[in-house]
Design a protein around this motif. Structure first.
Motif, short mmCIF file in Angstrom:
data_model
loop_
_atom_site.label_atom_id
_atom_site.label_comp_id
_atom_site.label_asym_id
_atom_site.label_seq_id
_atom_site.Cartn_x
_atom_site.Cartn_y
_atom_site.Cartn_z
N THR A 15 0.82 -1.22 0.00
CA THR A 15 0.00 0.00 0.00
C THR A 15 0.85 1.27 0.00
OG1 THR A 15 -0.19 -0.02 2.41
CG2 THR A 15 -1.95 -1.11 1.17
N ASP A 17 3.36 4.16 -2.30
CA ASP A 17 3.05 5.20 -3.27
C ASP A 17 2.44 4.65 -4.55
OD1 ASP A 17 3.97 7.13 -1.54
OD2 ASP A 17 5.96 7.26 -2.48
N ARG A 20 -1.23 3.80 -4.08
CA ARG A 20 -2.13 4.96 -4.03
C ARG A 20 -2.64 5.27 -5.44
NH1 ARG A 20 0.23 8.06 -0.55
NH2 ARG A 20 1.92 8.68 -1.94
N LEU A 23 -4.99 2.33 -6.62
CA LEU A 23 -6.31 2.35 -5.99
C LEU A 23 -7.19 3.45 -6.59
CD1 LEU A 23 -5.33 1.60 -2.30
CD2 LEU A 23 -6.70 0.14 -3.80
N ASN A 24 -6.59 4.54 -7.04
CA ASN A 24 -7.35 5.60 -7.69
C ASN A 24 -7.95 5.14 -9.01
OD1 ASN A 24 -7.15 7.64 -5.76
ND2 ASN A 24 -5.15 8.29 -6.54
N ARG A 43 0.71 3.23 6.63
CA ARG A 43 0.41 3.32 5.19
C ARG A 43 -0.88 2.58 4.86
NH1 ARG A 43 6.00 2.14 2.62
NH2 ARG A 43 5.25 0.05 2.98
N ARG A 44 -1.00 1.39 5.41
CA ARG A 44 -2.18 0.56 5.16
C ARG A 44 -3.45 1.28 5.61
NH1 ARG A 44 -0.84 -3.92 8.14
NH2 ARG A 44 -2.09 -3.15 9.86
N GLN A 47 -4.50 4.16 3.35
CA GLN A 47 -5.17 3.74 2.11
C GLN A 47 -6.58 3.26 2.38
OE1 GLN A 47 -4.06 4.62 -0.61
NE2 GLN A 47 -1.88 4.86 -0.27
N ALA A 50 -8.62 6.35 2.80
CA ALA A 50 -8.82 7.01 1.51
C ALA A 50 -9.91 6.31 0.71
CB ALA A 50 -7.51 7.04 0.72
#
Length: 178
Positions: A15, A17, A20, A23-24, A43-44, A47, A50
């Protein structure tokens, strides 16, 4: 738009950079994101938050990909971890009966790449490597209109660099005190 059988039940491993951005690109019509896995809990969690803010159901969190494969009802995994982990995770996921989308580069050696291919064939599962630039219309146009037409002569080797105008060095706190 929809696909036969509905969205693919998927877990993302890694998870950072790259994830990110990945996932977008996920679309609910095609992906049913069940779980996120990363050894870094900060980090997990970022995400997960988000995705929830974008209206996705909260995915389950794991710090161990084997646990995720055992506990989740997944059809596929998306691997976005460091290169040196790709083969182990891909082969383990394929042997667990999951389809695999692994980010580039495939693996760190030809033998590791072959082990991934062999596992996909043995388990009759799809193994795809995310060389997304191959499908980019700009790259396709360059190949079709320059390379394929022979305007450069016989091309035996090309070395390219893509700079993103940023540093690869990351300033980040350790994921946990230990």
């Amino acid at each position: 738009r929809s696909i036969r059988g509905g969205p693919v039940k998927i877990g993302l491993i890694g998870t950072g950079d790259i994830a990110r951005g990945l996932l977008n690109q996920y679309q609910k019509e095609f992906c049913d994101l069940k779980a996120l896995c990363d050894v870094n809990p900060k980090r997990r969690a970022a995400q997960v938050d988000a995705m929830v803010k974008k209206g996705w159901p909260k995915p389950n969190e794991y710090d161990n990909w084997q646990d995720m494969l055992q506990k989740e009802d997944l059809e596929a995994v998306h691997i976005a971890t460091p290169l040196w982990t790709h083969a182990e995770i891909a082969v383990g996921s394929l042997n667990a009966g999951k389809h695999v989308l692994c980010e580039k580069m495939m693996a760190k050696s030809a033998a590791e790449c072959q082990s991934m291919i062999d596992a996909a064939r043995k388990n009759n599962k799809v193994l795809e490597i995310g060389y997304q630039r191959y499908y980019n219309p700009i790259y396709q146009a360059a190949y079709t209109n320059i390379v394929k037409k022979g305007l450069l002569g016989d091309v035996f080797h090309a070395r390219l660099v893509w700079h993103r105008n940023s540093t690869w060095r990351k300033e980040e706190d350790p994921p946990s005190p230990d």
